[in-house]
Motif scaffolding. Sequence first.
Motif, PDB file in Angstrom:
ATOM      1  N   LEU A   1      15.177  15.553   2.857  1.00 54.61           N
ATOM      2  CA  LEU A   1      14.134  14.897   2.069  1.00 54.61           C
ATOM      3  C   LEU A   1      14.676  13.644   1.389  1.00 54.61           C
ATOM      4  N   ARG A   2      15.845  13.755   0.795  1.00 54.94           N
ATOM      5  CA  ARG A   2      16.439  12.610   0.098  1.00 54.94           C
ATOM      6  C   ARG A   2      16.723  11.467   1.078  1.00 54.94           C
ATOM      7  N   ASN A   3      17.289  11.794   2.223  1.00 58.37           N
ATOM      8  CA  ASN A   3      17.604  10.763   3.213  1.00 58.37           C
ATOM      9  C   ASN A   3      16.341  10.066   3.719  1.00 58.37           C
ATOM     10  N   HIS A   4      15.268  10.832   3.855  1.00 61.73           N
ATOM     11  CA  HIS A   4      14.002  10.254   4.317  1.00 61.73           C
ATOM     12  C   HIS A   4      13.486   9.223   3.313  1.00 61.73           C
ATOM     13  N   ILE A   5      13.545   9.562   2.025  1.00 56.46           N
ATOM     14  CA  ILE A   5      13.054   8.651   0.989  1.00 56.46           C
ATOM     15  C   ILE A   5      13.956   7.422   0.877  1.00 56.46           C
ATOM     16  N   VAL A   6      15.265   7.637   0.890  1.00 54.88           N
ATOM     17  CA  VAL A   6      16.203   6.514   0.799  1.00 54.88           C
ATOM     18  C   VAL A   6      16.049   5.589   2.004  1.00 54.88           C
ATOM     19  N   ASP A   7      15.875   6.160   3.196  1.00 55.81           N
ATOM     20  CA  ASP A   7      15.670   5.349   4.393  1.00 55.81           C
ATOM     21  C   ASP A   7      14.418   4.485   4.258  1.00 55.81           C
ATOM     22  N   PHE A   8      13.362   5.059   3.683  1.00 56.70           N
ATOM     23  CA  PHE A   8      12.147   4.276   3.462  1.00 56.70           C
ATOM     24  C   PHE A   8      12.428   3.097   2.530  1.00 56.70           C
ATOM     25  N   LEU A   9      13.105   3.364   1.430  1.00 58.75           N
ATOM     26  CA  LEU A   9      13.363   2.320   0.439  1.00 58.75           C
ATOM     27  C   LEU A   9      14.260   1.219   0.998  1.00 58.75           C
ATOM     28  N   VAL A  10      15.202   1.606   1.860  1.00 59.52           N
ATOM     29  CA  VAL A  10      16.172   0.629   2.379  1.00 59.52           C
ATOM     30  C   VAL A  10      15.608  -0.156   3.552  1.00 59.52           C
ATOM     31  N   THR A  11      14.878   0.516   4.434  1.00 64.94           N
ATOM     32  CA  THR A  11      14.500  -0.141   5.693  1.00 64.94           C
ATOM     33  C   THR A  11      13.012  -0.369   5.898  1.00 64.94           C
ATOM     34  N   ARG A  12      12.150   0.358   5.158  1.00 66.57           N
ATOM     35  CA  ARG A  12      10.723   0.270   5.469  1.00 66.57           C
ATOM     36  C   ARG A  12       9.825  -0.178   4.317  1.00 66.57           C
ATOM     37  N   ALA A  13      10.382  -0.310   3.108  1.00 67.27           N
ATOM     38  CA  ALA A  13       9.540  -0.657   1.966  1.00 67.27           C
ATOM     39  C   ALA A  13       9.253  -2.149   1.888  1.00 67.27           C
ATOM     40  N   LYS A  14      10.030  -2.971   2.609  1.00 68.16           N
ATOM     41  CA  LYS A  14       9.819  -4.413   2.676  1.00 68.16           C
ATOM     42  C   LYS A  14       9.722  -5.027   1.290  1.00 68.16           C
ATOM     43  N   ALA A  15      10.740  -4.748   0.468  1.00 68.16           N
ATOM     44  CA  ALA A  15      10.775  -5.308  -0.896  1.00 68.16           C
ATOM     45  C   ALA A  15      10.841  -6.828  -0.834  1.00 68.16           C
ATOM     46  N   THR A  16      10.176  -7.479  -1.781  1.00 68.25           N
ATOM     47  CA  THR A  16      10.190  -8.949  -1.844  1.00 68.25           C
ATOM     48  C   THR A  16      11.028  -9.411  -3.012  1.00 68.25           C
TER      49      THR A  16
ATOM     50  N   ASN B   1       0.849  -1.192   0.000  1.00 68.40           N
ATOM     51  CA  ASN B   1       0.000   0.000   0.000  1.00 68.40           C
ATOM     52  C   ASN B   1       0.888   1.247   0.000  1.00 68.40           C
ATOM     53  N   ILE B   2       0.259   2.395  -0.006  1.00 70.06           N
ATOM     54  CA  ILE B   2       1.016   3.638   0.083  1.00 70.06           C
ATOM     55  C   ILE B   2       1.269   3.912   1.559  1.00 70.06           C
ATOM     56  N   ALA B   3       2.527   3.820   1.938  1.00 73.80           N
ATOM     57  CA  ALA B   3       2.890   3.949   3.343  1.00 73.80           C
ATOM     58  C   ALA B   3       2.946   5.395   3.789  1.00 73.80           C
ATOM     59  N   GLU B   4       3.259   6.299   2.853  1.00 77.88           N
ATOM     60  CA  GLU B   4       3.463   7.690   3.251  1.00 77.88           C
ATOM     61  C   GLU B   4       3.327   8.607   2.037  1.00 77.88           C
ATOM     62  N   SER B   5       2.786   9.777   2.267  1.00 74.85           N
ATOM     63  CA  SER B   5       2.726  10.826   1.255  1.00 74.85           C
ATOM     64  C   SER B   5       3.589  11.980   1.745  1.00 74.85           C
ATOM     65  N   VAL B   6       4.633  12.315   0.967  1.00 73.46           N
ATOM     66  CA  VAL B   6       5.621  13.308   1.403  1.00 73.46           C
ATOM     67  C   VAL B   6       5.522  14.552   0.527  1.00 73.46           C
ATOM     68  N   ALA B   7       5.189  15.672   1.138  1.00 69.78           N
ATOM     69  CA  ALA B   7       5.161  16.937   0.402  1.00 69.78           C
ATOM     70  C   ALA B   7       6.588  17.409   0.164  1.00 69.78           C
ATOM     71  N   ASN B   8       6.858  17.898  -1.037  1.00 68.48           N
ATOM     72  CA  ASN B   8       8.185  18.417  -1.365  1.00 68.48           C
ATOM     73  C   ASN B   8       8.274  19.863  -0.892  1.00 68.48           C
ATOM     74  N   PRO B   9       9.145  20.143   0.099  1.00 64.84           N
ATOM     75  CA  PRO B   9       9.205  21.501   0.665  1.00 64.84           C
ATOM     76  C   PRO B   9      10.114  22.454  -0.122  1.00 64.84           C
ATOM     77  N   LEU B  10      10.792  21.945  -1.148  1.00 71.07           N
ATOM     78  CA  LEU B  10      11.751  22.775  -1.886  1.00 71.07           C
ATOM     79  C   LEU B  10      11.029  23.739  -2.827  1.00 71.07           C
ATOM     80  N   PRO B  11      11.654  24.866  -3.152  1.00 66.91           N
ATOM     81  CA  PRO B  11      11.027  25.834  -4.062  1.00 66.91           C
ATOM     82  C   PRO B  11      10.666  25.173  -5.387  1.00 66.91           C
ATOM     83  N   ARG B  12       9.500  25.496  -5.943  1.00 68.24           N
ATOM     84  CA  ARG B  12       9.052  24.821  -7.162  1.00 68.24           C
ATOM     85  C   ARG B  12       9.922  25.182  -8.367  1.00 68.24           C
ATOM     86  N   GLU B  13      10.566  26.312  -8.343  1.00 61.74           N
ATOM     87  CA  GLU B  13      11.421  26.725  -9.459  1.00 61.74           C
ATOM     88  C   GLU B  13      12.825  26.149  -9.349  1.00 61.74           C
ATOM     89  N   ARG B  14      12.970  24.996  -8.737  1.00 60.33           N
ATOM     90  CA  ARG B  14      14.271  24.359  -8.553  1.00 60.33           C
ATOM     91  C   ARG B  14      14.829  23.851  -9.890  1.00 60.33           C
TER      92      ARG B  14
END
Length: 279
Positions: A264-279, A237-250
């Motif tokens: 933000l990057r570390n949060h997403i990478v941490d999810f993929l490595v430790t919380r996404a439970k890939a099979t 399922n969708i575990a989390e919805s993360v708003a991007n806080p960076l300026p839109r004109e990036r």
Amino acid sequence: MPPTPPVPPVPPTDPGATLLRVEGLAKAYVPAKPVFADVSFTMQRGEFVCIIGHSGCGKTTILNVLAGLDTATGGHAFMDGREIVGPSLTRGVVFQSHALMPWLTVRKNIAFAVESRWPDWSRKQVDQQVVRFVELVGLGAAIDKKPSQLSGGMKQRVGIARAFAIQPRMLLLDEPFGALDALTRGTIQDELMRIVRQTQQTVFMITHDVDEAILLADRILLMRNGSETSSGYLPGNIAESVANPLPRERTRAGLHHLDGYYALRNHIVDFLVTRAKAT
């Protein structure tokens, strides 16, 4: 004779209002072990949403349901208040494979889609629409070439131009740059950002690239794989919805200099490595 629409498209009359609503979406090939279940989210008009997760979690299936190319086992998806029950030219799709007709030129590939969208248009109106969007992706010089004469990146630009040329209410992108080299990928990311800002297009995109999501998206959906747990099977399922806080004109070049990028990057990478439970 129908008038030629303005290009770029006129923004929706109510930007920011809910365009897409997904409620309790589920997909199961084996009844006892759904790939995903209870997937719910909304998208606002003009919003760019990326979804990230490991292979097999169901990202492409969700996109295909939104495109009307697949059906869910449970739940519903609504666009503009109407349930999605099949393909529609109000939703443009770009896949990793460009899906161009090899026997047609760039002009004719895009014209085919435009004629399907507006069957009553004259040849001149169709060609004007084609030329505008080919130029928007920087391929004016290649408009009368066939796909075999184009590079992979150019073919993807044609696919993007074709999707935008029908002026869809929502654009669905399934890892459209995944097969491209890093330099070409970055160039087309820039083109996509420019066009989206210019047209205020609503976009739902699948990517495996964390930096691509941070660069392009207003919001990033983190999707978890289905997995066996001590209490039984847990669907994805969708575990989390993360708003991007960076300026839109990036920009790509300045992304890593922005305050909040690494967090933000570390949060997403941490999810993929430790919380996404890939099979």
